[in-house]
Design an enzyme around this catalytic site. Sequence first.
Site, PDB file in Angstrom:
ATOM      1  N   GLY A 271       0.870  -1.458   0.066  1.00  0.00           N
ATOM      2  CA  GLY A 271      -0.016  -0.067   0.079  1.00  0.00           C
ATOM      3  C   GLY A 271       1.114   1.304   0.023  1.00  0.00           C
ATOM      4  N   GLU A 308       2.075   5.683   7.865  1.00  0.00           N
ATOM      5  CA  GLU A 308       3.680   5.668   7.082  1.00  0.00           C
ATOM      6  C   GLU A 308       4.387   7.008   8.172  1.00  0.00           C
ATOM      7  OE1 GLU A 308       4.361   3.349   5.394  1.00  0.00           O
ATOM      8  OE2 GLU A 308       2.334   2.694   5.008  1.00  0.00           O
TER       9      GLU A 308
END
Length: 877
Positions: A271, A308
């Site tokens: 992803g 992230e």
Amino acid sequence: MDQFKGQPRLPKFAIPKRYDIRLKPDLTSCRFAGSVAVDLDIVAATSFIVLNAAELTVADGSVSFMHRDSSKVIKPSRVELFENDEILVLEFAEAVPIGLGVLAIQFEGTLNDRMKGFYRSTYEHNGEKKNMAVTQFEPADARRCFPCWDEPACKATFKITLDVPSELVALSNMPVVEEKVDGSLKTVSYQESPIMSTYLVAVVVGLFDYVEDHTSDGVKVRVYCQVGKANQGKFALHVATRTLELYKEYFATPYPLPKMDMIAIPDFAAGAMENYGLVTYRETALLFDEQHSAAVNKQRVATVVGHELAHQWFGNLVTMEWWTDLWLNEGFATWVSYLATDSLFPDWKIWSQFVNESTEGLRLDGLAESHPIEVEVNHAGEIDEIFDSISYRKGASVIRMLQSYLGAESFQRSLASYIKKHAYSNAKTVDLWNALEEGSGEPVNKLMSSWTKQQGYPVVSVKVNDQKLEFNQSQFLSSGANGEGQWVVPVTLCFGSYDVRKNFLLQAKSEALDIKELVGSQIAGDQVANSWIKVNVDQTGFYRVKYDEPLAARLRYAIDKQLLSTADRHGILDDLFALCMARQESLTSLINLMGAYRGEVEYIVLSNLISVSYKVRRIAADAVPDLVDYFKQFFINLFQYTAERLGWEPKPGESHLDAMLRGEILTALAQFGHDLTLEEANKRFQAFLNDRNTPLCPPDIRKATYVAVMQQASKTNRSGYESLLKVYRETDLSQEKIRILGSLSDTPDPDLVLEVLNFMLTPEVRSQDVIMGLPTSPEGREVAWEWLKENWKRILETYGSGFLITRFVSAVVSPFASVEKAKEVEDFFASHGGTKPIARTLKQSLERVNINANWVESVKDEKNLADAVKELAYRKY
């Protein structure tokens, strides 16, 4: 030299301190050349230097070692690359001098098309197809770009220089310090990085636009994307800028780098990837188009960016010592991304959706072929398969369970001290427990080791016996088998109201509590007999609960009367579904419970109800085919009320959750063949074909519309299918392409399913997206298996060394429900080799087939099922 073969880790006699790397990618020939000079500390007498390298050509004469003090240069007498072990062994005729020195190597490699190492991705610019160069090094693929010590504990600083075509944008972890143009080439030099692991090094070269902002303390944030898509980066930019500020406060440590670049890559296996200061994403996880993206896309962008950026502290600044502790990175980033998203978008009620993470973790961990959170990893080849729901979702769930037990403030304070203590170095799970134990005064090590060191989780059975509540824990397995595990379970319960609650640690196999003591004088004696009792309040614990029938009946009543919280309504359904699959409860009891949810309005509960109904339909098709139409009618009956409340078009000021729910409910009604939904969807699809911006087909309902179109498509009635392909070919929005790919195989016609699967392997579909088109319908199951067998060699060649291949196996194999099919699958893979990267996934998928097979047999024997489903199918509410 052979002594170094077959070893899980590199020998410890040379420690890298600094890398000076120069790379020159050729985007036309898809090759690259490079050189690396590594500052090494030789800490033990040796005549060998052993490091990682794979798929690189090392020129013999180019390797040298120069000792710092004597400036003496020595050349290896032998240089050998062992491809199976991905190591480069340098043998010297004399001992390498102890102390500091520099190892210099020149090498060449291929920009591969496998989305790992240093690879190429393709894009279009002004109608012309172009290549970009991208890195993806996690878990162990930096070695495919430059020779290095490719283990997370071997941290060093990195000085990177790139030679690239002068018209292209070249990015790395750090800001540019110098750019020299020489005709058609330019040399770009970057600031030296702080100390970090090899898997976080990043380089991207291509044509890009960007949008830019700054955090309040001056960190420059940019979102890069294909030329012409810059507007689609604005939402992620807003999220990133705010999230960096939030994490600075939460972790009590500033973001360590001067800039944060985030970039959308067209071909990307995962992803997203948290490279220090240069985070790479799939386009669907970073870009948001105000007009054509759905609410679910917006939420995905926010949570992925939150995940992230959390890694910049938890993973990059403090890194796991070895992949056994991968969950420290992934579980933590998953949990904290909810914290960030909730802070930015409180009206999304994102924590109510956290139960989805727990549910997925519980599903995988209910298998005997699951693995502990702290999983033994002996070889780099085993790492890909643990990027799964255990590391991410169970990891996040046990962190949430611990946070709710310790309290938010104590948890945050302890985390901040853990990050300060281990910044720029490595840590293990026990280091985190020690920090939390010190900060909270609670026995965290003892509490948590039962959750991270052993696989699985308990089911806590509860019954009332003579004014006592009796609790019993045993390991839950979806197969219905008995497991051996025992846990320290933080039990929470409430009694007739959320104001009357009790917490205790269940450490033994069983324990009994006096109800009167439990509720004190708050409830009169006659109320005790009739009050509902909910265990695992708001589903904060990672375990399942099984109630005896009197307690279950009171909970059904409480659901019907809307007395329970959203998370608890979700949890009761999910636990009963799991117990039903494990043959500890009947399917009749499950559908009776589902009937109590007809007035349900909350997204997360209805979303789970839909997912359970799909699975029940599938089992019914195998076990009681003559009742399938009644099941479908029951589900239509169940969801119609909500569909009517929501309608087809967004209402002014409606909630984000209602926008997401509309699409899911209409998709479900289309799947179950509801005539009015199919009819309306077709009208709206025709309007959309005539005008892509029509308000009649907003993004939130497009998937439902496409599924409805495919429900009526067949090999002979192709117009809907052809029209969808036309939309796919004309759009350049990845999210739209994914919506279409995810709908194409939703046809009841097996011949058309096969055509769709063959389309997935054409160059029109990017490699990363093929898995989106694998069928979920009962009609497509056998076709998909035959197709997988026929194309296995090709699939293995394309995906065989990455985690995407596991998705093919689990998606195609898991839906089967016969012992014979499990045997056929096992035999096929046994005779076709190449199963190393899918070993764990294959075992898990076969276990699921056997679980389904046993469930089907037990459903066939249920006496009251036919009467119950027929009554529910036509019940008037």
